[in-house]
Scaffold this active site. Structure first.
Site, PDB file in Angstrom:
ATOM      1  N   ARG A 279       0.855  -1.179   0.000  1.00 17.07           N
ATOM      2  CA  ARG A 279       0.000   0.000   0.000  1.00 17.07           C
ATOM      3  C   ARG A 279       0.896   1.235   0.000  1.00 17.07           C
ATOM      4  NH1 ARG A 279      -2.190   0.797   5.480  1.00 17.07           N
ATOM      5  NH2 ARG A 279      -0.778   2.557   5.508  1.00 17.07           N
TER       6      ARG A 279
ATOM      7  N   HIS B 278      -3.564   4.499   4.587  1.00 15.96           N
ATOM      8  CA  HIS B 278      -4.627   3.485   4.614  1.00 15.96           C
ATOM      9  C   HIS B 278      -5.896   4.042   3.945  1.00 15.96           C
ATOM     10  CE1 HIS B 278      -7.501   0.549   5.989  1.00 15.96           C
ATOM     11  NE2 HIS B 278      -8.175   1.498   6.591  1.00 15.96           N
TER      12      HIS B 278
ATOM     13  N   TYR C 238       4.039   5.151  11.505  1.00 20.65           N
ATOM     14  CA  TYR C 238       4.367   3.755  11.809  1.00 20.65           C
ATOM     15  C   TYR C 238       5.247   3.044  10.787  1.00 20.65           C
ATOM     16  CZ  TYR C 238       0.143   3.323   8.894  1.00 20.65           C
ATOM     17  OH  TYR C 238      -0.785   3.450   7.899  1.00 20.65           O
TER      18      TYR C 238
HETATM   19  C1  LIG Z   1     -14.600  -5.504  11.993  1.00 28.30           C
HETATM   20  C2  LIG Z   1     -13.736  -4.327  11.751  1.00 28.30           C
HETATM   21  N1  LIG Z   1     -12.725  -4.074  12.603  1.00 28.30           N
HETATM   22  C3  LIG Z   1     -11.922  -3.008  12.390  1.00 28.30           C
HETATM   23  C4  LIG Z   1     -12.095  -2.185  11.327  1.00 28.30           C
HETATM   24  C5  LIG Z   1     -11.203  -0.977  11.112  1.00 28.30           C
HETATM   25  N2  LIG Z   1     -10.358  -1.195   9.957  1.00 28.30           N
HETATM   26  C6  LIG Z   1     -10.704  -0.710   8.746  1.00 28.30           C
HETATM   27  S1  LIG Z   1      -9.639  -1.164   7.563  1.00 28.30           S
HETATM   28  C7  LIG Z   1      -8.673  -1.982   8.654  1.00 28.30           C
HETATM   29  C8  LIG Z   1      -7.435  -2.652   8.184  1.00 28.30           C
HETATM   30  C9  LIG Z   1      -7.695  -3.606   7.088  1.00 28.30           C
HETATM   31  O1  LIG Z   1      -6.514  -4.198   6.718  1.00 28.30           O
HETATM   32  P1  LIG Z   1      -6.462  -5.203   5.517  1.00 28.30           P
HETATM   33  O2  LIG Z   1      -7.509  -6.243   5.659  1.00 28.30           O
HETATM   34  O3  LIG Z   1      -5.057  -5.668   5.404  1.00 28.30           O
HETATM   35  O4  LIG Z   1      -6.883  -4.323   4.254  1.00 28.30           O
HETATM   36  P2  LIG Z   1      -6.094  -3.105   3.586  1.00 28.30           P
HETATM   37  O5  LIG Z   1      -6.749  -1.874   4.108  1.00 28.30           O
HETATM   38  O6  LIG Z   1      -4.659  -3.199   3.950  1.00 28.30           O
HETATM   39  O7  LIG Z   1      -6.344  -3.262   2.132  1.00 28.30           O
HETATM   40  C10 LIG Z   1      -9.200  -1.912   9.937  1.00 28.30           C
HETATM   41  C11 LIG Z   1      -8.594  -2.496  11.140  1.00 28.30           C
HETATM   42  C12 LIG Z   1     -13.173  -2.478  10.466  1.00 28.30           C
HETATM   43  N3  LIG Z   1     -13.447  -1.712   9.408  1.00 28.30           N
HETATM   44  N4  LIG Z   1     -13.957  -3.540  10.690  1.00 28.30           N
END
Ligand SMILES: Cc1ncc(C[n+]2csc(CCOP(=O)(O)OP(=O)(O)O)c2C)c(N)n1
Ligand SMILES: [Mg+2]
Lengths: 328, 373
Positions: free
Chosen positions: B270, B274, B283
């Site tokens: 990425r 985010h 971080y």
């Molecule tokens: C159930 C839930 N817990 C926490 C979040 C907050 N949150 C949004 S995106 C994210 C990280 C997602 O990481 P990943 O699955 O690796 O996807 P990326 O954003 O890196 O594509 C988090 C913790 C959420 N949206 N839903």
């Protein structure tokens, strides 16, 4: 007395309780290295280390269960949900486990755990991130639930929640984290289950909590200009509910409007209305009205979202409807 | 899980690649991407990058409420769109919203969703980067991490249950962080048990907001998890569009022909924050980001096209300019359109408008009044 932000008040409560009792620890997504998604836990990892400030994988059902397990064997976990919306995927741990451990073990086991995080709408975060989860949880026996409106209450109620021997849910608000308020230097735990009259008045009782207390205060200021004096009862605690304070106020004002975020079907507003009509029926000059989010998933568009949420003008209109009716 | 230090021969950690550092394709692999498809992939990836950059800019200017970009991760959604058949169904996560653009969804509609106004097919209901297009078989995405993965498996199972749609498959996406959720494990288990015609694709972009993948899972790779669920797990270089295209075409063909599910881990990065609510400088190091910038999927595809005489500075500049002009002109056209009517919020909650919503709608339209319910 110090003037501090809501998030600082919550942090102070957690830090003081963790210093006071080494069984208390904080766990959740990004609470440590990232300092919390909303910076509530800023500095806590540095202060307490990775054993007591624990970053987790993205699995709310997982770490809610880790917390319940730890609580059953004697620790006092504070579980942060990045928002209460995400507790939906941990519901089973809260509903079927945390809330029932004491009861299903015949009183042998306890689950002294705190679940906390921001609740309700934020700003344009969409329907899945805007739920008022208190309505789902307040109905569950075995749980206690608080939703403070001001920093001092946030601190005092958080401390009480951590010390309580039951599972306690602390519902904060993303839109309140930056709000400042006076907090006494020696702010101690505030007993759970006690509402506060945050504004005295004589014509109507507005019952609210969390961010809606601030909306009610705005509405009361507008009503004052029209010669209507509103009393505001800030529930602070949604379970147990302080019906004495609500009833005493309605007996004085003879009218009641309940304001909360979340849908109008059932929920905390319906509960308050039920108590008031049962316990203060003879005092009422008009029906109890409720001002809530409309009965739809929260829209994203800023204008629609604003129109969907309870605003001061809708509270004012509800109060005027009651006052007119009583006069008419 | 640094790809540079893992053994290339261990099947659990092997990374499938086609594009070599000099821009040529590995001659030992029949990647199946024609020059026409490669050029199309390049166009789509460039346009997506330009779109994301523009939207991030508008978000900073306060003209867009939120945005989740796919910068650095364009290869997976674009190769997916190119490898899928029209009848297939897409269950995306945040980074794969653009699959629908490759499958014929109009850019104007896509941009309209970002503004959530009269140009938005979703009527201002969902935040940007939460698209849905039934015509192109792409479903709504719920941002509470995880639900789309079992849904994709369910859709795939449905396609076989009635035996009416023997050639359809479903594809479900997730991030590395999402593999921690129970939904991921349920999806993998059901896919394996029912041999569902589904491909589950995890974009391992090394981060879940501020949490590195090593703190989500103690597995050596994410692909290895497939083994426990009884299905093949493929680890592919997610910044190599030829490799992704090849792996997905094979996996889709397998699912389509009754061979069962495949799990794909696409290793990528990425490049940006985010979402617009995050500051990655808190971080992760600049040097890590710079190292991945050298493996940029668009640059790598461009080197390949150049080596084949299909791309040069002039063509690239024009392509970029055309894409930007198209995006800017659509934004100019849709940005200032009116919000959906306030009363429209009561529509689509149910198939019909129930009496209580009809009353609330009337109450809203007649000005601030206490709701009737
Ligand atoms: C159930 C839930 N817990 C926490 C979040 C907050 N949150 C949004 S995106 C994210 C990280 C997602 O990481 P990943 O699955 O690796 O996807 P990326 O954003 O890196 O594509 C988090 C913790 C959420 N949206 N839903
Ligand atoms: Mg990720």
């Amino acid at each position: 007395m110090r003037n501090i932000r809501f998030r600082e008040a919550l942090r102070e409560a957690m830090i003081e309780e963790m210093e006071r009792d080494d069984r208390v620890f904080l766990m959740g997504e990004e609470v440590g290295h990232y300092q919390g998604a909303y910076k509530v836990s800023e500095g806590m990892l540095e202060k307490f280390g990775e054993k007591r400030v624990i970053d987790t994988p993205i699995a709310e059902g997982g770490f809610a269960g880790i917390g319940v397990g730890a609580a059953m064997v004697g620790l006092r976990p504070i579980i942060e949900f990045m928002t209460w919306n995400f507790s939906a995927v941990a519901f089973d741990q809260i509903l079927n486990n945390a809330a029932k451990v004491r009861q299903m073990s015949g009183g042998q086991l306890t689950c002294p755990i705190v679940f906390r995080g921001p609740n309700g709408s934020a700003r344009q975060v969409g329907s899945q991130h805007s739920h008022s989860m208190e309505h789902f949880y307040a109905t569950v026996p075995g749980l206690k639930l608080v939703a403070p409106s001001f920093p001092a209450d946030a601190k005092g109620l958080m401390k009480a929640a951590i010390r309580d021997d039951n599972p306690v849910l602390v519902m904060e608000s993303e839109t309140l984290y930056g709000v400042k308020g006076d907090v006494p230097d020696d702010q101690d735990a505030i007993p759970l289950g006690k509402a506060a009259v945050v504004r005295e008045g004589k014509d109507v009782t507005i019952v609210a909590y969390s961010r809606m207390t601030h909306v009610a205060l705005e509405a009361a200021a507008a009503l004052e200009k029209d010669g209507i004096s509103a009393e505001i009862v800030d529930l602070r605690s949604l379970r147990p509910l302080d019906e004495d304070t609500i009833v005493a106020s309605v007996q004085k004002t003879h009218r009641c409007v309940v304001v909360h975020e979340g849908w109008p079907y059932g929920g905390v507003g319906a509960e308050v209305s039920d108590r008031v009509q049962r316990l203060a029926f003879d005092a009422l000059d008009a029906p109890i009205l409720r001002v809530t989010t409309w009965d739809v998933p929260m829209p994203y568009n800023a204008k629609l979202e604003l129109a969907c949420l309870p605003q001061p003008d809708r509270v004012v209109a509800a109060v005027k409807q009651l006052v007119r009716r009583a006069q008419g | 899980m640094d790809t540079a230090v893992v053994s290339e021969t261990d099947p659990d950690v092997m990374l499938f690649r086609v594009l070599r550092d000099d821009g040529t394709a590995d001659p030992g692999v029949d990647h199946g991407m024609t020059d026409a498809v490669a050029l199309r992939a390049y166009f789509e990836m460039r346009r997506l990058r330009a779109l994301d950059a523009r939207m991030i800019l508008l978000q900073r200017q306060g003209r867009v409420g939120f945005y989740g970009a796919a910068t650095g991760q364009e290869a997976v959604p674009i190769a997916s769109g190119l490898a899928l058949a029209k009848q297939d169904w897409v269950f995306p996560a945040l980074r794969e919203q653009s699959v629908m653009l490759v499958r014929g969804y109009p850019l104007r509609d896509y941009i309209g969703q970002v503004f959530g106004n009269a140009a938005d097919n979703l009527k201002g209901r969902q935040p940007p980067s939460h698209q849905a297009g039934k015509a192109v078989h792409q479903v709504s995405w719920s941002p509470v991490i995880g639900p789309q993965i079992p849904q994709a498996v369910g859709a795939a199972m449905a396609m076989r249950m009635a035996k009416r749609r023997p050639h359809e498959i479903a594809v479900g996406y997730c991030g590395d962080g999402a593999t921690s959720q129970p939904d991921f494990h349920a999806a993998m288990n059901f896919a394996g048990v029912f041999k569902a015609p589904v491909v589950i694709i995890c974009q391992n972009n090394h981060w879940s907001i501020s949490v590195p993948t090593a703190k989500q899972t103690a597995s050596r790779t994410i692909a290895i998890k497939a083994r426990a669920y009884g299905m093949p797990g493929v680890r592919v270089d997610g910044n190599d569009v030829l490799a992704v295209y090849k792996v997905l075409r094979d996996a889709f063909a397998c699912a389509r022909s009754g061979g069962g599910p495949t799990f794909v881990e696409a290793v990528t990065y990425r490049m940006g924050a985010h979402t617009t609510s995050d500051d990655p400088k808190l971080y992760r190091s600049d040097s890590e980001v710079e190292a991945w910038a050298k493996k940029d999927p668009i640059d790598r595809l461009r080197r390949y096209l150049e080596a084949r005489g299909l791309m040069d500075d002039a063509r690239d500049t024009k392509l970029e300019a055309d894409a930007s002009a198209e995006i800017v002109s659509i934004i100019r056209e849709v940005e200032e359109l009116a919000a959906p009517s306030l009363a429209s919020m009561f529509d689509d909650v149910y198939a019909e408008l129930p009496w209580n919503l009809r009353e609330q709608k009337a109450a809203l339209e007649s000005g601030p009044r206490a709701p009737k319910h």
